[in-house]
Design an enzyme around this catalytic site. Sequence first.
Site, PDB file in Angstrom:
ATOM      1  N   ASP A 223     -11.326   2.923  11.530  1.00  0.00           N
ATOM      2  CA  ASP A 223     -11.329   1.863  12.549  1.00  0.00           C
ATOM      3  C   ASP A 223     -11.192   2.460  13.942  1.00  0.00           C
ATOM      4  OD1 ASP A 223     -11.393  -0.705  11.043  1.00  0.00           O
ATOM      5  OD2 ASP A 223      -9.623   0.164  10.091  1.00  0.00           O
TER       6      ASP A 223
ATOM      7  N   ASP B 187     -13.382  -7.242   5.354  1.00  0.00           N
ATOM      8  CA  ASP B 187     -12.366  -6.405   6.003  1.00  0.00           C
ATOM      9  C   ASP B 187     -11.340  -7.322   6.653  1.00  0.00           C
ATOM     10  OD1 ASP B 187     -10.956  -4.465   7.361  1.00  0.00           O
ATOM     11  OD2 ASP B 187     -12.555  -3.993   8.790  1.00  0.00           O
TER      12      ASP B 187
HETATM   13  C1  DX5 Z   1      -8.620  -4.550  11.463  1.00  0.00           C
HETATM   14  C2  DX5 Z   1      -9.397  -3.455  10.817  1.00  0.00           C
HETATM   15  C3  DX5 Z   1      -9.189  -3.311   9.366  1.00  0.00           C
HETATM   16  C4  DX5 Z   1      -7.757  -3.080   8.952  1.00  0.00           C
HETATM   17  C5  DX5 Z   1      -7.599  -3.804   7.669  1.00  0.00           C
HETATM   18  O1  DX5 Z   1      -9.199  -4.894  12.667  1.00  0.00           O
HETATM   19  O2  DX5 Z   1     -10.785  -3.613  11.000  1.00  0.00           O
HETATM   20  O3  DX5 Z   1     -10.041  -2.328   8.787  1.00  0.00           O
HETATM   21  O4  DX5 Z   1      -7.416  -1.733   8.750  1.00  0.00           O
HETATM   22  O5  DX5 Z   1      -6.270  -3.729   7.298  1.00  0.00           O
HETATM   23  P1  DX5 Z   1      -5.642  -4.766   6.258  1.00  0.00           P
HETATM   24  O6  DX5 Z   1      -6.310  -4.483   4.927  1.00  0.00           O
HETATM   25  O7  DX5 Z   1      -4.218  -4.426   6.297  1.00  0.00           O
HETATM   26  O8  DX5 Z   1      -5.962  -6.130   6.756  1.00  0.00           O
HETATM   27 ZN    ZN Z   2     -12.094  -2.252   9.875  1.00  0.00          ZN
END
Ligand code: DX5
Ligand code: ZN
Length: 221
Positions: A34, A174
Amino acid sequence: MTRRLAPSVLNADLAQLADQVRLVEEAADWIHLDIMDGHFVPNLTFGPPLVAALRPHSGRYFDCHLMVDDPEALLPALAEGGANGVTMHVEALDDPARAVRAAAGHGLDAGLALKPATPLETVLPYLDTLDLVLPMTVEPGFGGQAFDDRVLPKIAAARQSIAAAGRPVALQVDGGVNAATLPRCLEAGADVFVVGTAIFGADDPAATAKAFRELIDGGER
Ligand code: DX5
Ligand code: ZN
């Protein structure tokens, strides 16, 4: 349909990143990275130098989620650093077709992401050239947020549009994906599952990643 697990390292111990990736590597198809610029989203993470630094430590596909105002500017350095795919936010792009072409020109798979409130129609014109669509199930910027069920119909609609396009466009989810919400995403037609805190916040990330792998593969039967 090939189903993929893409652990997100956002909430992993970033001081031990290579080791954290190694923990989940066997269960993972992709590693989700990310990239945030503190402008497009109110959080600031890392950029192409970290992708390049991690590259020698993993043979997995690097799936870069670009939460930045100017994703096209990062493409050369990401390609050079060994990224495999880039997902750019449609809200950040003046000309998504050009951005997708630019990614492909750098040898990168190209995806378009949408915030929860952004209509699916904004990406449909590009399905004939895209490799991936990502309807976000949280507001982008932070891990550990609750899954927004209201996005499920958009995921199902995306699956239908991809089927109609007749091309192998991956459908990624996601945000808030965990053992309870993942089956709902599968049901709606998603085939690439980004899982952050549910893996890296667990006591045993390696075992948890394996359990997600089984959950995904079990859904195939
Ligand atoms: C948030 C990111 C995600 C994040 C997801 O903006 O794009 O990829 O890491 O994390 P979780 O699975 O904890 O929601
Ligand atoms: Zn992400």
